[in-house]
Design a protein around this motif. Structure first.
Motif, short mmCIF file in Angstrom:
data_model
loop_
_atom_site.label_atom_id
_atom_site.label_comp_id
_atom_site.label_asym_id
_atom_site.label_seq_id
_atom_site.Cartn_x
_atom_site.Cartn_y
_atom_site.Cartn_z
N GLU A 40 0.87 -0.68 -0.19
CA GLU A 40 -0.05 0.48 -0.28
C GLU A 40 0.89 1.39 -0.12
OE1 GLU A 40 -3.22 0.36 -0.02
OE2 GLU A 40 -3.49 -1.55 -0.20
N ARG A 45 2.77 4.49 1.02
CA ARG A 45 2.51 6.21 1.29
C ARG A 45 0.58 5.66 0.82
NH1 ARG A 45 6.54 6.77 -1.87
NH2 ARG A 45 8.75 7.94 -1.07
N SER A 46 0.29 5.17 0.22
CA SER A 46 -1.42 5.31 0.72
C SER A 46 -2.03 4.36 1.56
CB SER A 46 -1.91 5.56 -0.37
OG SER A 46 -1.10 3.72 -1.49
N TYR A 58 -2.82 5.31 4.25
CA TYR A 58 -3.42 6.69 5.00
C TYR A 58 -5.10 5.90 4.70
CZ TYR A 58 -4.40 9.43 1.31
OH TYR A 58 -4.90 10.59 0.58
N ILE A 59 -4.89 5.88 3.28
CA ILE A 59 -6.89 5.26 3.14
C ILE A 59 -7.26 4.13 3.96
CG2 ILE A 59 -8.15 4.83 1.01
CD1 ILE A 59 -5.70 6.31 -0.82
N LEU A 60 -6.65 3.25 3.75
CA LEU A 60 -7.55 2.23 4.37
C LEU A 60 -7.59 2.72 5.57
CD1 LEU A 60 -5.25 -1.13 3.25
CD2 LEU A 60 -6.70 0.76 2.16
N LYS A 61 -6.40 3.71 6.51
CA LYS A 61 -6.57 3.97 7.34
C LYS A 61 -8.03 4.54 7.85
CE LYS A 61 -3.74 3.47 10.61
NZ LYS A 61 -3.13 3.22 11.77
N SER A 62 -8.34 5.41 6.53
CA SER A 62 -9.31 6.56 6.89
C SER A 62 -10.72 5.92 7.02
CB SER A 62 -9.12 7.78 6.45
OG SER A 62 -9.13 7.11 4.91
N LEU A 63 -10.61 4.61 6.36
CA LEU A 63 -12.10 3.90 5.44
C LEU A 63 -13.26 2.83 6.95
CD1 LEU A 63 -10.77 2.05 2.58
CD2 LEU A 63 -12.07 3.90 2.79
N ASP A 72 -3.71 0.27 14.31
CA ASP A 72 -3.51 1.26 15.03
C ASP A 72 -2.02 1.65 15.58
OD1 ASP A 72 -6.05 1.24 15.20
OD2 ASP A 72 -6.00 0.22 17.38
N ILE A 119 0.07 1.38 13.44
CA ILE A 119 0.96 1.63 11.72
C ILE A 119 0.71 3.68 12.07
CG2 ILE A 119 0.82 2.18 9.60
CD1 ILE A 119 0.16 -1.42 9.87
N GLU A 120 2.48 3.99 11.91
CA GLU A 120 1.73 5.64 11.70
C GLU A 120 2.07 5.79 10.38
OE1 GLU A 120 4.97 6.86 15.03
OE2 GLU A 120 3.04 6.69 16.70
N VAL A 121 0.76 6.64 9.70
CA VAL A 121 1.79 6.98 8.16
C VAL A 121 1.10 8.81 8.46
CG1 VAL A 121 1.41 5.38 7.12
CG2 VAL A 121 -0.66 6.20 7.65
N THR A 140 -9.33 11.83 11.74
CA THR A 140 -10.17 10.89 10.94
C THR A 140 -9.59 9.26 10.89
OG1 THR A 140 -8.01 11.15 9.69
CG2 THR A 140 -9.62 12.45 8.95
N LEU A 164 -3.95 8.11 12.83
CA LEU A 164 -3.61 8.11 13.98
C LEU A 164 -4.03 7.98 15.09
CD1 LEU A 164 -0.45 10.93 13.22
CD2 LEU A 164 -0.48 8.59 13.21
N GLU A 202 -1.30 11.28 -2.61
CA GLU A 202 -0.89 9.61 -2.97
C GLU A 202 -2.10 8.59 -2.40
OE1 GLU A 202 2.28 8.59 -3.28
OE2 GLU A 202 3.25 10.08 -2.10
#
Lengths: 574, 243
Positions: free
Chosen positions: A409, A411-412, A414-419, A570, A572-574, B50, B53, B86
């Protein structure tokens, strides 16, 4: 020169840099050291077998120059297939053009720096493998000190020929792919097909020298030395007409096996001159192509823009299905990730076909070897087990889709983390995809094995079912491990991840899976053997136990993965 | 609508708090501008809001839903426009929107309708069947904006949303933000463009070195009523902590 060296340093260091993604907690250095030690122990038998084979090759050939050259050529072919080809493709996949072009550095310097980095990468990964072949050969041949003193220089020089072929192959490959490929997915598929064809060609050429053919002096058991000498003589005879064409290798081996200083100097001088010429040819041939690729990457080929009426469809297919669909598209359309991920899919069927082809070649008369063993009851029990163990190991350890499901994934992530989707569902989609890709290859292989190797169809089915379960479990573990410590922030998938720890861990897991299968199965095989093939129920029990092992493994690993998914995710820091 | 109680975050490989004891309450129907110098903690705060983090301590509530206890429900009512671009380069624009819509559980017909509506608004209809990798910076930004609003979120969170947008699209975005807030939703956005914040926001917050140093309406923040927001911003962020 300063600019060149700075570029090499920057490019070399940069490719191994991935962003640290948090993961607080104690360091696991001890665990890593233990893992590598364990891996070394696991792979020791393989390395020792290769070393012993090379030793005897040196001994029986008495350090023959042609055999040594052949060995060098085989190493180069191996390096070309498994390393240089993809690395050279990366040189021509110009993704960093905008970062490099504004620098006051001429494009040949940039190109040469990239080639150097590709060369250094290959040196790092191949030198040991080549040494494992050449050192025992020298020992067996009773080579002098000069052989070992020249070996370090040889390790540097041997890689130049595959580099030349790699760059030459990469060019028509790219051109062909551009000619036929209308979209990125088709381009990736074409690349894989061409790569497998090249691999098959390599194997064909290597086997065509027929090391194990040509003895007419009776039974091996009665008179082994005569048979081996006869085989070796035939082998050397076939090599004599071909090896001198690979002149730089021939000269290098001549230099290594030299018995006097004059011979050594002549060999080394000619080797250096020829390798320098190779380098010059590689540079001259590749530079214009690199410039073209550079221009295309900056200006854009326009191929991604569709002409004519633009249509699209929108449909909610459900979360897991949509994840898998999207993941497949993204993977296939990325040349680097796609190639690595899907090459394994057709690798195994090709190996099966090649294996059949060569076994077929060795058969004589009306009743072939395969026809003979096909009707042997014990063969029907042992062969599927051996093939399944091999396929499980290969499938589980080389499945890039399963090795880096989260790191892919990049750098993207974060998309999975925000879904608003439970992460367990996302992971399930990823595990299903990697297992499905592995199984597709396994299915084709099983069909081929049943059709070509005379194995009963129900054994083929049992193999497939067991492999599906073991594969699923193995993918769950790999997914969890990648989730625990993903590598984010890479620019080059091949170079950023190919040497990562995941590959080793996956091999280890695959090894354990195979070991478990063998431990569970062997007692039943022995019992079956004791009944002279009459005790079919032992065979049935063996497959039931293997399937039960698979079910248990898949269920337990999925449960563990699901249980830990949120916690690791949780962190993972992106 | 958005509530943060004593939220702190320190990155794993750092000893400095990126966000330090942040408490904030943002109302429904409000456009909240989040200002701060580079590295002040704006993006970290937004990523925590969001669910990208996880905070080390503190609580975040979105429309009364605790983000830590019920992340799926909280994320469902949010729309997020990140500051980077990204997004999946190897997908087509339409495929990406289809993917996002599916993840938010949108019915096919509604998804079609929303995509058509917002793509037309941001002049992206023609580009949707093309690969995202072929998009310009601004086009990717528009796609991110569309992806963040198609599911009609109650809370819209935007990190530097105007970067790379052409004047026409920037105008459309500002209008959309206003309309969104007027419908009783909340818009939370960070920006470096002080003029825009001045014109668009109902309230602003200024963060510096991870701490909230000012939060109020523009009029109240201006101590003497004569200083511009830019002057105020420079004064506050250079003075250190002041609330």
């Amino acid at each position: 020169m300063r600019k060149y060296l700075s570029l090499v340093k920057m490019l070399f260091v940069q490719q191994y840099k991935t962003r640290v993604t948090s993961l607080p907690g104690k360091k696991r250095r001890f665990g890593s050291v233990m893992l590598y030690l364990l891996m070394a122990v696991c792979f020791a038998p393989l390395l020792i077998s290769v070393a012993v084979a090379m030793y005897y090759m040196g001994k029986f050939s008495q350090g023959d120059l042609y055999v040594g050259t052949f060995l060098m050529l085989a190493c180069q072919g191996f390096v070309l297939m498994f390393g240089v080809h993809s690395i050279m493709s990366n040189v021509f996949v110009v993704k960093d053009a905008e970062r490099l072009l504004f620098l006051p550095v001429r494009s040949p310097v940039i190109f040469f720096a990239k080639l150097t980095v590709a060369y250094l990468n290959e040196l790092l990964t191949s030198a040991l493998a080549i040494a494992v072949a050449l050192v025992p050969f020298g020992l067996g041949a009773g080579a002098g000190v000069g052989y070992y003193l020249t070996l370090p220089a040889a390790l540097f020089l041997i890689l130049l020929l595959p580099m030349l072929f790699g760059s030459i192959i990469a060019m028509p490959l790219s051109a062909l792919v551009t000619l036929f490929g209308k979209n990125s997915a088709i381009k990736t598929i074409l690349r894989i097909v061409i790569y497998v064809l090249i691999m098959a060609l390599y194997m064909y050429v290597m086997y065509s020298f027929g090391f194990l053919t040509g003895s007419e002096n009776g039974n091996f058991l009665d008179n082994p030395e005569v048979v081996i000498k006869d085989l070796m003589d035939g082998f050397v005879e076939r090599l004599q007409s071909v090896m001198p064409y690979f002149h730089s290798d021939y000269m290098l081996m001549m230099c290594m096996l030299a018995t006097n200083a004059g011979e050594w100097f002549v060999g080394m001088a000619l080797t250096l001159i020829e390798n320098f010429a190779l380098l010059a040819v590689m540079f001259a041939v590749s530079l214009p192509f690199y410039r073209k690729m550079l221009a295309m990457s900056v200006e854009g080929s326009g191929s991604s823009e569709r002409r004519g009426k633009k249509t699209y469809s929108v449909k909610n297919r459900g979360v897991v299905r949509e994840f898998i669909r999207t993941d497949v598209k993204r993977t296939l359309r990325d040349p680097q990730v796609g190639f690595q991920s899907f090459a394994g899919l057709i690798m195994m069927p090709v190996i099966v076909v090649i294996l059949y082809f060569f076994m077929g070649l060795s058969s004589e008369g009306d009743s072939s070897f395969l026809e003979f063993i096909g009707i042997t009851p014990l063969y029907q029990v042992i062969a599927p087990l051996v093939i399944m163990a091999y396929m499980t190991f290969l499938g589980c350890s080389t499945n890039v889709l399963g090795l880096y499901p989260v790191s892919r994934e990049n750098r993207s992530l974060y998309i999975l983390k925000s879904l608003p989707v439970p992460f367990g569902k996302i992971l399930l989609a990823k595990v299903l995809l990697s297992t499905a890709v592995m199984l597709t290859g396994d299915f084709v292989s099983c069909v081929l094995i049943v059709a070509l190797f005379g194995i009963k169809w129900y054994y083929g089915l049992a193999m497939l079912a067991t492999m599906a379960l073991i594969g699923f479990g193995s993918m769950c573990i790999c997914t969890m491990l990648d989730l625990r410590q993903p590598k984010i922030g890479w620019d080059n998938f091949n170079q950023g991840l190919r040497n990562a720890k995941n590959s080793w861990i996956a091999m280890f897991i695959a090894f354990l899976c195979v070991l478990s299968l063998v431990i569970v199965s062997v007692p039943f095989v022995v019992l079956y053997g004791l009944t002279d093939g009459e005790g079919w129920y032992f065979s049935l029990c063996m497959w039931i136990m293997d399937l039960a092992l698979g079910v248990g493994f898949a269920a337990v690993t999925y449960k563990i993965m699901n249980g830990k998914a949120s916690k690791y995710f949780d962190r993972i820091e992106v | 609508m958005i509530k943060l109680y004593n939220v702190s975050k320190t990155y794993a490989k750092s000893t400095v708090k990126a966000v330090d004891d942040l408490t904030l309450d943002i109302n429904a129907g409000e456009i909240f501008g989040f200002l701060g110098p580079n590295g002040a903690g704006k993006s970290t705060t937004i990523k925590m809001l969001t669910g990208v983090l996880t905070p080390d301590s503190g609580t975040i509530e979105i429309d009364g839903v605790n983000l830590a206890d019920n992340p799926i429900a909280a994320k469902s009512i949010e729309g997020f426009v990140p500051d980077n671009h990204e997004i999946y380069d190897t997908l087509k624009g339409i495929e990406y929107l289809n993917f996002i819509g599916t993840m938010y559980g949108m019915p096919t017909e509604l998804l079609k309708q929303k995509i058509a509506e917002y793509a037309a608004l941001f002049d992206l209809t023609e580009a949707l069947p093309n690969m995202i990798g072929s998009y310009s910076h601004g086009m990717k930004q528009k796609l991110s904006i569309i992806a963040a609003v198609i599911h009609d979120p109650k809370v819209w969170i935007l990190d530097e949303p105007l970067t790379g947008l052409d004047p026409q699209s920037a105008y459309q975005l500002k209008q959309l933000m206003r309309a969104w807030a007027d419908r009783g939703n909340t818009v939370f956005f960070s920006s470096h463009v002080i003029d825009v914040v001045e014109k668009v926001c109902d309230r602003i917050g200024i963060i510096n070195h991870g701490k909230l140093v000012a939060v109020d309406t523009l009029e109240n923040i201006r101590a003497d009523g004569k200083l511009s927001l830019e002057d105020m911003f420079l004064t506050i962020t250079s003075d250190g902590e002041r609330k």
